[in-house]
Scaffold this active site. Structure first.
Site, mmCIF file in Angstrom:
data_model
loop_
_atom_site.group_PDB
_atom_site.id
_atom_site.type_symbol
_atom_site.label_atom_id
_atom_site.label_comp_id
_atom_site.label_asym_id
_atom_site.label_seq_id
_atom_site.Cartn_x
_atom_site.Cartn_y
_atom_site.Cartn_z
ATOM 1 N N ASP A 13 20.687 94.769 7.206
ATOM 2 C CA ASP A 13 20.737 94.175 8.619
ATOM 3 C C ASP A 13 20.247 92.661 8.445
ATOM 4 O O ASP A 13 19.512 92.393 7.839
ATOM 5 C CB ASP A 13 20.185 94.876 9.741
ATOM 6 C CG ASP A 13 20.274 94.532 11.087
ATOM 7 O OD1 ASP A 13 21.402 94.293 11.434
ATOM 8 O OD2 ASP A 13 19.404 94.328 11.753
ATOM 9 N N ASP A 15 19.490 90.211 11.893
ATOM 10 C CA ASP A 15 18.588 90.063 13.183
ATOM 11 C C ASP A 15 17.767 91.055 13.204
ATOM 12 O O ASP A 15 17.689 92.228 12.920
ATOM 13 C CB ASP A 15 19.426 90.224 14.290
ATOM 14 C CG ASP A 15 20.476 89.200 14.704
ATOM 15 O OD1 ASP A 15 20.119 88.106 14.593
ATOM 16 O OD2 ASP A 15 21.647 89.641 14.622
#
Length: 273
Positions: A13, A15
């Site tokens: 991922d 963010d």
């Protein structure tokens, strides 16, 4: 402890893991140097559909990291691919709430995008796709509502209710989806995490057995739950949204928890998890 050789690929991922907004997480450059040194393939798979793959490449370049376009998969890209496998792009009209990251992948695959307040019944959208939109307006919400009430199918690139930024946690795309559901009674189909669609697309790109793949994320309700639903192991960092208390209160959880990517770098270089 498990040997690093048990891990042959990562789905990472962005963010909350690699940055907060435009502020890189400490140890970002060293983390990617370790991945390159170890020849460990990865896909950067994000629920954030606000940017294109090219823009994410540029963002990482400004932070001192070089990645290839083929190493990035956004929920906007995943949505376009999923829809192209189920609808004919040449005959399917789409109204999009979202930035270039949601719009461009659809255009690249040949979908026609409709405009605000299209009144001709023969030109209305068959699909409403909603992604993160920093220029969200009353007119966009109204147009989406009119299309949904006319029978368009509702697709959400992702359902994150919040988004970690350098200023703190703000609303995410899930809040926009909730507003449209409240006004129409229509519930969207979600493409991004925690659904397994984007993870399975990433696994296909990596071409590595899921038993040797680990997902890295900061959100228990999206990154980690998506990994659980896909049947792959996961590593949660505490540098983003979710906490150890959140894990303790849930009936599912990550395989491992570490403070941030600096710890992952150390783990990979020391060959243990």
């Amino acid at each position: 402890m498990q040997a690093y050789t048990d891990i042959r690929a990562l789905i990472i991922d962005m963010d909350g893991v690699l940055w907060h907004g435009d502020r890189a997480q400490a140890g970002l450059v060293d983390f990617f140097q370790a991945l390159r040194e170890l020849k460990l393939p990865f896909i950067l798979a994000t629920n954030n559909a606000s940017l294109t793959a090219e823009q994410y490449v540029d963002k990482l370049e400004k932070m001192g990291v070089t990645v290839a376009l083929k190493e990035i998969l956004t929920s906007g890209m995943a949505t376009a691919l999923y829809l192209s496998e189920r609808y004919d792009p040449q005959t399917t009209r789409v109204f999009v709430i979202g930035g270039i990251g949601a719009r461009q992948p659809l255009l690249d695959l040949g979908f026609k995008l409709t405009e605000l307040y299209e009144t001709d019944p023969d030109q209305r959208a068959h699909l409403v796709v909603c992604g993160m939109d920093r220029e969200l307006s009353w007119d966009k919400l109204a147009t989406a509502t009119l299309n949904l009430r006319a029978g368009a199918h509702f697709i959400g690139t992702n359902g994150d209710l919040s988004l970690p930024t350098e200023r703190g946690e703000t609303h995410g795309n899930g809040a926009i989806l909730a507003a449209l559901t409240a006004s129409t009674g229509v519930t969207p189909m979600i493409i991004g995490k925690p659904e397994s669609i984007i993870y399975r697309q990433a696994l296909s790109l990596l071409n590595v057995d899921q038993g040797y793949t680990v997902a890295i994320g900061d959100r228990l309700d999206t990154d980690i739950l998506g990994a659980v639903r896909t049947g792959i192991r996961s590593l949660m960092v505490l540098s983003g949204v979710s906490t150890e208390q959140d894990v303790a209160a849930a009936d599912f959880g990550p395989t491992w928890i570490v403070p941030d990517i600096r710890d992952i770098t150390e783990i990979l270089r020391n060959n243990t998890l």
